[in-house]
Design a protein around this motif. Sequence first.
Motif, short mmCIF file in Angstrom:
data_model
loop_
_atom_site.label_atom_id
_atom_site.label_comp_id
_atom_site.label_asym_id
_atom_site.label_seq_id
_atom_site.Cartn_x
_atom_site.Cartn_y
_atom_site.Cartn_z
N GLY A 41 0.83 -1.20 0.00
CA GLY A 41 0.00 0.00 0.00
C GLY A 41 0.86 1.25 0.00
N GLU A 42 0.27 2.33 0.47
CA GLU A 42 0.94 3.63 0.38
C GLU A 42 1.70 3.94 1.68
OE1 GLU A 42 -1.59 6.56 -1.49
OE2 GLU A 42 -0.91 8.02 -0.02
N GLY A 43 0.96 4.07 2.75
CA GLY A 43 1.58 4.39 4.03
C GLY A 43 0.53 4.32 5.12
N PRO A 44 0.95 4.24 6.37
CA PRO A 44 -0.01 4.13 7.47
C PRO A 44 -0.90 5.36 7.57
CG PRO A 44 2.27 3.76 8.21
CD PRO A 44 2.35 4.25 6.81
N GLY A 45 -2.13 5.14 7.97
CA GLY A 45 -3.04 6.24 8.30
C GLY A 45 -3.19 6.33 9.82
N GLU A 48 -3.51 2.84 11.64
CA GLU A 48 -2.29 2.04 11.50
C GLU A 48 -1.19 2.61 12.40
OE1 GLU A 48 -4.07 3.25 8.85
OE2 GLU A 48 -5.02 1.34 8.29
N PRO A 54 -0.56 -2.69 9.59
CA PRO A 54 -1.01 -2.14 8.32
C PRO A 54 -2.49 -2.41 8.06
CG PRO A 54 0.10 -4.22 7.93
CD PRO A 54 0.20 -3.94 9.42
N PHE A 55 -3.13 -1.51 7.38
CA PHE A 55 -4.51 -1.70 6.89
C PHE A 55 -5.46 -2.22 7.98
CE2 PHE A 55 -2.33 -1.39 2.81
CZ PHE A 55 -3.24 -0.65 2.06
N ALA A 59 -9.98 1.40 5.05
CA ALA A 59 -9.44 0.80 3.82
C ALA A 59 -9.04 -0.65 4.09
CB ALA A 59 -8.23 1.59 3.30
N ASN A 81 3.61 -1.48 3.29
CA ASN A 81 3.41 -0.18 2.65
C ASN A 81 4.73 0.37 2.11
OD1 ASN A 81 0.58 0.66 3.08
ND2 ASN A 81 1.10 0.41 5.25
N HIS A 154 -6.04 1.61 -5.09
CA HIS A 154 -5.97 1.51 -3.64
C HIS A 154 -7.39 1.25 -3.09
CE1 HIS A 154 -5.21 2.48 0.53
NE2 HIS A 154 -3.92 2.50 0.25
N1 URA Z 1 -3.62 2.91 3.48
C1 URA Z 1 -2.41 2.39 3.15
O1 URA Z 1 -1.89 2.62 2.07
N2 URA Z 1 -1.82 1.61 4.02
C2 URA Z 1 -2.34 1.30 5.19
O2 URA Z 1 -1.72 0.56 5.94
C3 URA Z 1 -3.61 1.84 5.50
C4 URA Z 1 -4.22 2.64 4.64
#
Ligand code: URA
Length: 200
Positions: A41-45, A48, A54-55, A59, A81, A154
């Motif tokens: 994925g992209e990065g923690p929100g 997370e 993660p995730f 999402a 991510n 995503h």
């Molecule tokens: N979106 C992401 O790209 N990664 C996550 O871990 C959570 C949301």
Amino acid sequence: MSQFDDLVQKIRGCTLCSLSEKRTNAVPGEGARDADIMFIGEGPGFYEDRDGRPFVGPAGQFLNELLLSIGLSREDVYITNMLKCRPPNNRDPLPGEIDACRPYLDAQMEMISPKVVVTLGRFSFGKFFPGESIGKARGKPRPWKNLTIFPMYHPAAALHNPRLRDVILADFAKLPALADDVIGAPEEAQEAKAEQLSMF
Ligand code: URA
């Protein structure tokens, strides 16, 4: 300590970029360390960052649903991510942050050695195919070095635009056949095939 645990610990204590200053938890990733399928994925929100996993936010709920729709669980795959720390207000990752975090993701890919990498969103797709449009590439597996990359939107895109939900579900539905193709049929199917052959 295993090489993998050592990497996880390094990520949890990383201070290579300024995102480390505001994080609650770094989010290395989770799942099977010998997974054939890896999701990036992209990065923690917010959630997370709070949980160090993660995730796990909205999402992530949809990602869980997508996995379930093809008979997989989070334990069957590895989920990580591009960035291991949350950007402020969930803004897009900056090129310098992606560069700083790259060695961690590269090491994870090296150690896990997946056969299929599912890129979630344009930033992780851009790692493998920089400058290309995710809208055109999504849902079509592509070779990259010794891997198969499967680009997808995503999962969060479906939360902002519900019409994308079906697109993402349809792309996901292609994953089992792709995995069979790249990884091989499940063991029972291989055994049944071998048994049939031994009858001749
Ligand atoms: N979106 C992401 O790209 N990664 C996550 O871990 C959570 C949301």
